[in-house]
Design an enzyme around this catalytic site. Structure first.
Site, PDB file in Angstrom:
ATOM      1  NE  ARG A 229      -4.308  -1.194  -0.076  1.00  0.00           N
ATOM      2  CZ  ARG A 229      -4.481  -2.175  -0.950  1.00  0.00           C
ATOM      3  NH1 ARG A 229      -3.492  -2.526  -1.755  1.00  0.00           N
ATOM      4  NH2 ARG A 229      -5.637  -2.805  -1.015  1.00  0.00           N
ATOM      5  CD  GLU A 258      -1.951   4.125  -5.514  1.00  0.00           C
ATOM      6  OE1 GLU A 258      -1.052   3.392  -5.093  1.00  0.00           O
ATOM      7  OE2 GLU A 258      -3.097   3.717  -5.790  1.00  0.00           O
ATOM      8  CG  HIS A 283      -2.651   0.109  -6.708  1.00  0.00           C
ATOM      9  ND1 HIS A 283      -3.052   0.882  -5.639  1.00  0.00           N
ATOM     10  CD2 HIS A 283      -2.799  -1.182  -6.299  1.00  0.00           C
ATOM     11  CE1 HIS A 283      -3.432   0.093  -4.637  1.00  0.00           C
ATOM     12  NE2 HIS A 283      -3.286  -1.161  -5.019  1.00  0.00           N
TER      13      HIS A 283
END
Length: 311
Positions: A229, A258, A283
């Site tokens: 994460r 992000e 991601h």
């Protein structure tokens, strides 16, 4: 209606097929936002999501949920403590994307150690630089893994053919040594690691864990990987460690901020973007064509088991 599920994210049809065969009903609304979901959630027994929005206290209080399904591994977009206190069953599916994460981490590491991305870009730019792109061999090195759950163990398995010493630390587990990794203290991770790979969830305790103080204690320059994460790691601390020679290169699938435009607005983004010692991916470590289906299948099996037990 009992076992009526509101699905607000894109799930593989396998999930619906399996749970409907066992008496669940599904309202598939992948385009629904949080505000729209909040107005109707009282009509449902369960909620199925990926990472679309935060299932917070207010949302939970406005519902009568028996279960929440999270299509993936991380549960950080759900107020777990409050949901559990309300008696809500929380179901996730780390088994469904553990292979994807292990392989992606392996790919990042090999690319970093052999300058594959940089070499490719230079050739396309008309440069043929052999010495500047001389790589490192993985064999004989020590790989430190933080967090030895599904993801950490998956990465360790992928490393097993490379002749490395894989060591792992997990604050919440003991006695987990296996054929792929050896359980050690955090002190040994810091002292001996040539590679550091994170495989821990985002919690209040891990938020911002990897900062300048954390990286300062490593005794050798390391290759650094984060496929866990983004908020676990302070990006500027990684960039500073690269400049100081404490990190040789970093592979980051996740970032503390992000998506655009928010990412481009961060003070550290230009430095990150221009660094030739960082490989970025958006991601996607756990998001493959195969994991898309496997996550839904795993989650469906767990939900059906819960439904049977709860009857």
């Amino acid at each position: 209606m009992k076992n009526h599920i509101l699905i607000v994210d894109d799930l593989h049809p396998a999930f619906m097929e399996q749970v409907q065969a066992h008496g669940f009903t599904c309202d598939y609304q992948p385009g629904m936002n949080k505000e729209e979901a909040f107005t109707i959630i009282k009509n449902y027994d369960g909620l199925a999501i990926r990472s679309k929005f935060q299932v917070d206290k207010e949302f939970i209080d406005g519902a009568n949920l028996r279960f929440i399904c999270r299509a993936g591994a991380g549960m950080d977009n759900i107020d777990e403590d409050y949901a559990t206190a309300r008696g809500i069953e929380l179901i996730n599916a780390p088994e469904g994307n553990m292979d994807a994460v292990g392989e992606h981490a392996m790919g990042l590491l090999l690319s970093l150690m052999n300058n594959i991305n940089r070499g490719d870009a230079e050739i396309r730019d008309g440069k043929w630089l052999r010495e500047e792109n001389r790589g490192y061999e993985l064999k004989g090195r020590t790989v430190g893994i933080i967090g030895y759950g599904h993801m950490g163990s998956s990465f360790a398995k992928r490393l097993s053919g490379f002749g490395v010493d894989v060591i792992a630390y997990d604050k919440y587990k003991t006695g987990f040594s296996d054929r792929y990794a050896r359980e050690v203290s955090m002190e040994e991770i810091v002292r001996t690691s040539d590679v550091l790979s994170l495989h821990i969830p985002l919690t209040k305790e891990t938020n911002g864990l990897v900062d300048e103080e954390y990286l300062f204690h490593f005794k050798k320059p390391i290759f650094f990987l984060n496929t866990a994460r983004g908020k676990v790691v302070k990006t500027q601390a990684v960039l500073n460690a690269i400049k100081q020679g404490k990190i040789i290169a970093a592979g980051l699938d996740v970032l503390e901020v992000e998506k655009f435009p928010a990412l481009a607005e961060q003070q550290w983004f230009d430095e990150l973007r221009q660094s030739g010692k960082v490989i970025l991916s958006p991601h996607v470590a756990g998001w493959t064509f195969e994991s898309y289906r496997k996550i839904s299948e795993v989650m469906a099996v767990k939900l059906v088991t819960f439904g049977v037990v709860g009857e």
